[in-house]
Scaffold this motif. Structure first.
Motif, mmCIF file in Angstrom:
data_model
loop_
_atom_site.group_PDB
_atom_site.id
_atom_site.type_symbol
_atom_site.label_atom_id
_atom_site.label_comp_id
_atom_site.label_asym_id
_atom_site.label_seq_id
_atom_site.Cartn_x
_atom_site.Cartn_y
_atom_site.Cartn_z
ATOM 1 N N LEU A 75 -4.425 19.860 0.632
ATOM 2 C CA LEU A 75 -4.119 18.523 -0.529
ATOM 3 C C LEU A 75 -4.471 19.246 -1.744
ATOM 4 O O LEU A 75 -3.482 19.862 -2.889
ATOM 5 N N ASP A 76 -5.194 20.773 -2.042
ATOM 6 C CA ASP A 76 -4.859 20.948 -3.259
ATOM 7 C C ASP A 76 -3.945 22.333 -2.878
ATOM 8 O O ASP A 76 -3.239 21.747 -4.463
ATOM 9 N N GLU A 77 -3.373 22.869 -1.874
ATOM 10 C CA GLU A 77 -1.742 23.687 -2.158
ATOM 11 C C GLU A 77 -0.886 23.194 -2.120
ATOM 12 O O GLU A 77 -0.184 22.583 -2.941
ATOM 13 N N ALA A 78 -1.567 21.553 -1.556
ATOM 14 C CA ALA A 78 0.384 20.162 -2.003
ATOM 15 C C ALA A 78 -0.408 19.412 -3.907
ATOM 16 O O ALA A 78 0.051 19.148 -4.303
ATOM 17 N N MET A 138 0.693 -1.268 -0.587
ATOM 18 C CA MET A 138 0.221 0.223 0.017
ATOM 19 C C MET A 138 0.561 0.874 -0.037
ATOM 20 O O MET A 138 1.782 1.304 1.159
ATOM 21 N N SER A 139 0.525 1.973 -0.876
ATOM 22 C CA SER A 139 2.237 3.192 -1.327
ATOM 23 C C SER A 139 0.830 4.527 -0.794
ATOM 24 O O SER A 139 -0.557 4.499 -0.366
ATOM 25 N N VAL A 140 1.612 5.441 0.691
ATOM 26 C CA VAL A 140 0.832 6.165 1.296
ATOM 27 C C VAL A 140 1.652 7.289 0.330
ATOM 28 O O VAL A 140 2.547 7.133 0.263
ATOM 29 N N THR A 141 0.415 8.428 0.685
ATOM 30 C CA THR A 141 1.008 9.827 -0.406
ATOM 31 C C THR A 141 2.257 10.872 1.418
ATOM 32 O O THR A 141 1.018 10.338 2.114
ATOM 33 N N PRO A 142 3.098 11.377 0.920
ATOM 34 C CA PRO A 142 4.109 11.797 1.816
ATOM 35 C C PRO A 142 3.055 12.613 2.900
ATOM 36 O O PRO A 142 2.085 13.292 1.654
ATOM 37 N N ALA A 143 2.059 13.027 3.603
ATOM 38 C CA ALA A 143 1.483 13.826 4.571
ATOM 39 C C ALA A 143 1.937 16.061 4.358
ATOM 40 O O ALA A 143 3.108 16.465 3.976
ATOM 41 N N PRO A 144 1.069 16.635 4.014
ATOM 42 C CA PRO A 144 1.669 17.769 3.650
ATOM 43 C C PRO A 144 1.778 18.673 4.844
ATOM 44 O O PRO A 144 0.550 17.972 6.014
ATOM 45 N N HIS A 145 1.250 19.683 4.989
ATOM 46 C CA HIS A 145 1.367 20.471 6.556
ATOM 47 C C HIS A 145 0.024 21.150 6.431
ATOM 48 O O HIS A 145 -0.375 21.951 5.430
ATOM 49 N N ILE A 146 -0.610 20.872 7.159
ATOM 50 C CA ILE A 146 -2.756 21.020 7.491
ATOM 51 C C ILE A 146 -1.717 22.609 7.860
ATOM 52 O O ILE A 146 -0.521 22.600 8.938
#
Lengths: 415, 415
Positions: free
Chosen positions: A112-115, A1-9
Motif C-alpha cells: 500500500l505504501d508503494e502504491a 461502496m467504492s473499492v480501491t483498485p488492488a495493487p500487486h503484492i
C-alpha cells in the motif's frame, strides 16, 4: 461502496521476510523455536517493528502485551481493520504457523505504501501474545484477554516449567502496556494462516476461505471393572474394562463414519490402563476423547450418542463407567460479509473460493466474539504443523496475501 | 496293588500350622510377606524344619536351594513320592498360595506318624525355591533348575532391586546344597494349591482335580499409523493405529467368545499410546496380549486367527502392524494315573471328582517334564490371590489334605 483498485503484492519480498524471521530462534532441524515471551519471541517482535518503523507505523501494546502496529487511514476516527496472528512458536515449531499471517500483513502495508494508497479506515497489524500455549497454558491467551474471554489474572498467573509466571515474563519483555479493548477497538479482523491439516493439499487448492471453526467437546471416560489373573479367570466370569473401552471406541467410530458429510471427528488421544500387567485383566481404563463437528446441533447429538455408547459398552462387560466433559468449545461462525469479501477477492484472481471450516483453534475464534472476523487458509505440506518440517509453498503464501490484501482494502473502504 | 487304609488327617492342626506360618513375615493387612530367600523366607523354612525334625525327618538341599524333607519308606531304594509347593510369597501376598501345599504335606506326615504307617516308597516334602519370581525373575526357578528347564547359571544370576543376585542370597541362606535331580529322583509328584481363580467357588465345589495346565502365548502387537492433529484431519484422511488396535481386540474377543467350551482366553494387559496427547491422532500403539487355551491345537488356531485379525485391522485403517511372540508355554497334561488316584480318593469321600485345567503356572508344570505329576485345587475366596485378602476355608483345606493323603498312600504303594 467504492473499492480501491488492488495493487500487486511482492511474493518474493514476502518470502524473504518469512526466511529472515526464521533466522530468529532457529531450531535444530530448520524450524523455529520462539517460545512465548522468550528472548527469541521478543527478538522476533523487534524485527517486525524494525520493518514497520521503516514504514513510519506507530505501535502500542495492551495489558496482555498484544502488539498493535497502526497504519493510519483517511478517517482515523473509524475503528480499524485488524490483520493479525502470532510470532511465538512451539518448542520445535515451524516457520509459517502464525508468522505468515503477520508477514502477510507487513507485505500488505509495504504494498500500500508503494502504491501510495491510504485506506479509508486505519489498519492494525496485531501480534497476539502466547498463541501457542506451549510455554504458558492456556493457548490463545493474548487474544483471550483482548476479547474478554480470559481474565487478565488467569493469563498472568500461568507458569512455565521454571515456575516463572507469564506476568513476570511480560513485565520484563518491554511489551507490557496498560491499554484494553476499549482503547483499541476493531471494525473487523482478518487472519491468514496455514491450514495445519491435509484438506487443501489433497484438493490441490492454493487457498481456502474459512467460514468458521468446528466445535469440540473433550471427555475423560473411565471404565471400572474387576482386576483378576488372566489365566484362571474364564471369559464368562470377567468384568474387563478394557473390552468395554474397545467396544465403546468401535461403536463411536461407526457413528462418526456414518456421517456422510464427513464433518464428525473422533480422536482417542490416550488409552491408559491402570497398573498394567501383561497377565492381569485390567481393573480400570481411562480414555481421553476429542469429538468435533462443524454444526453445533450435530455436536450435541454426538455427545448424546457418546454417552449411549459408553453405557452400552459398560453394560456389555457388566462394569461401571463415568463420562466427564472437560471442555466444550462451541462451533464458531465467522462473519458472512468478510467471508464474501475473501471469496470475491479469490474469484477476482481466478481462484476457486473454496469455503471450509477450520479444524484448529486460532486467535480469530476469540476475535469473532467481539468484532466481525474471518480467516484465509493456505495448504501446508502433508498437513504437518507444530513441527520443524512444516512447509508452505511460496506461491501459496503470495496468492493468499494478494487475496487478503484485496479483502482488507474492501473491508477498509466500508463505511 | 494293596492300599493302606487311609487314616484321618487333623483339619484343626493343619489350620493351626497355616496360621503359625502366617506369623512369620506378616504383611500390614493380614497377609504374608516372605520374598524368596529373604530373612522371612528362611525363617519360614526353619519353622517347617522344626516341625519335621520333631517327626525325625531328615532333610537335604539341592544346588538351587530346593529343600527335600524325607519320610522314610519300607523300601528306601524306590524313588519317593514328592509332595511340594513353596513358602515364598508376593510382596503383599496371601497365607495360602504355596504354603497350603507344604503344610498339607506336613499334616500328612504327622497323620501317618500317629497312625504308625510306613509307606512302601519314601515320601519327600519339597520346598521349591523362588516360585513367585517377584524378588528374582523368572518365577518357578527352583523347580526349573531341578527339572533342567532353567539353567543353574540363569537361576543364580537373577538380581533383585538392590542388585543382589539370587546366587548370593542363596549362598548366605544356609540352604545351598550341591545335589541335583540325579541324587534326588522322584517316582511321582503331587501338589495341593489354592485355585487362584473363581471357578470352584462359583461351582460351590470344595476341590478340583487338576489334569493339566493351559498353554499360553504372549504377544507384543504394535500398530503404526500417522500421527496428526485431531481437529484439521477428516476421518477419511486418517491412518489411526488406535482404531486398528480396538478393531483387532474386538475381533479377537469375538473369536474367543465363539469357543462354546469357554476354554479360550484373551487378556490385553496393557494398551500403550506412544506420545499421547488428547487432541493428537496417535502415531503408534502397543498392546500386551495374553492368549490361552487348554488344548494345544486350539491354541495354535488362536495364534493364526490373532495374526489374521491384526492384519485385517491394520488394513482397515491403512496402517502397518507387527506381531512379536514373546513366550509360548505349551499345554501341560498331567499324569492320568495320578489324576485317577486323586479322583478315586475324592469319590471315596463322597466328593464330585471335578476335573479342571489350571489357569496359572505352578512348580508342578516343571515337575511334569521329569516325573508323573498331578495337582489338587481348593477354592479361594472370590478367586483372589497374590493379595493380602487371599483366603481359603478351613474345611476346604482339610478335605483336600485328606484327599491328597489318600492319593499319596495309593501312589506310595505302587511298585
Amino acid at each position: 461502496m467504492s473499492v480501491t483498485p488492488a495493487p500487486h503484492i511482492d511474493g518474493q519480498r514476502l518470502w524473504s521476510s518469512l526466511m529472515d524471521m526464521a533466522r530468529i530462534g532457529p531450531s535444530p532441524n530448520g524450524g523455529s523455536r520462539r517460545l512465548a515471551l522468550s528472548d527469541e519471541d521478543i527478538a522476533g517482535r523487534r524485527q517486525l517493528l524494525t520493518w514497520t518503523d521503516a514504514l513510519k507505523c506507530e505501535w502500542r501494546t495492551d495489558q496482555a502485551g498484544n502488539l498493535f502496529i497502526r497504519r493510519a487511514g483517511r478517517d482515523d476516527s473509524l475503528p480499524p481493520i485488524g490483520i493479525g496472528s502470532h510470532l511465538d512458536t512451539q518448542p520445535l515449531g515451524g516457520r509459517f504457523d502464525g508468522i505468515l499471517g503477520l508477514l502477510a500483513g507487513l507485505e500488505i502495508f509495504r504494498t500500500l505504501d508503494e502504491a501510495g494508497i491510504t485506506t479509508q479506515r486505519p489498519l492494525e497489524l496485531i501480534v497476539w501474545t502466547n498463541e501457542e500455549g506451549s510455554r504458558f497454558a492456556p493457548a490463545m491467551g493474548g487474544s483471550g484477554v483482548y476479547s474478554g474471554r480470559l481474565s487478565l489474572e488467569a493469563f498472568r498467573n500461568a507458569r512455565d516449567r521454571s515456575d516463572m509466571s507469564l506476568g513476570e515474563a511480560l513485565d520484563h519483555s518491554g511489551f507490557k502496556g496498560s491499554l484494553t479493548r476499549d482503547d483499541l477497538p476493531l471494525g473487523a479482523y482478518l487472519e491468514l494462516h496455514i491450514e495445519q491439516g491435509p484438506v487443501l493439499e489433497r484438493k490441490a487448492l492454493p487457498i481456502g476461505v474459512v467460514s468458521g471453526v468446528q466445535g469440540l467437546r473433550w471427555y475423560d471416560i473411565e471404565f471400572t471393572g474387576d482386576s483378576a489373573h488372566a489365566g484362571p479367570t474364564p471369559m464368562s466370569y470377567r468384568h474387563d474394562p478394557l473390552l468395554a473401552a474397545t467396544a465403546f471406541i468401535e461403536a463411536m467410530r461407526e457413528t462418526v463414519l456414518a456421517d456422510v458429510e464427513g464433518m464428525s471427528r473422533l480422536t482417542v488421544g490416550d488409552f491408559q490402563v491402570a497398573e498394567p500387567s501383561r497377565n492381569v485383566i485390567p481393573g480400570k481404563v481411562l480414555l481421553n476423547v476429542d469429538v468435533r463437528h462443524t454444526d453445533e446441533a450435530r455436536l450435541a447429538e454426538l455427545d448424546g450418542l457418546l454417552r449411549d455408547h459408553v453405557a452400552a459398552a459398560a453394560e456389555r462387560e457388566g462394569i461401571t463407567a463415568r463420562v466427564e466433559e472437560l471442555w466444550h468449545m462451541p462451533v464458531t461462525r465467522f462473519d458472512t460479509t468478510l467471508v464474501d469479501d475473501l471469496s470475491a477477492a479469490a474469484r477476482a484472481h481466478g481462484l476457486d473460493p473454496f469455503t471450509m471450516m477450520s479444524g484448529a483453534g486460532h486467535d480469530a475464534v476469540n476475535l469473532s466474539y467481539v468484532t466481525p472476523t474471518a480467516m484465509l487458509f493456505i495448504p501446508c505440506r502433508e498437513g504437518i504443523s507444530h513441527n520443524e518440517r512444516e512447509y508452505a509453498e511460496p506461491e501459496h503464501c503470495a496468492i493468499a496475501t494478494q487475496v487478503l490484501c484485496d479483502a482488507v482494502l474492501r473491508a477498509a473502504s466500508r463505511p
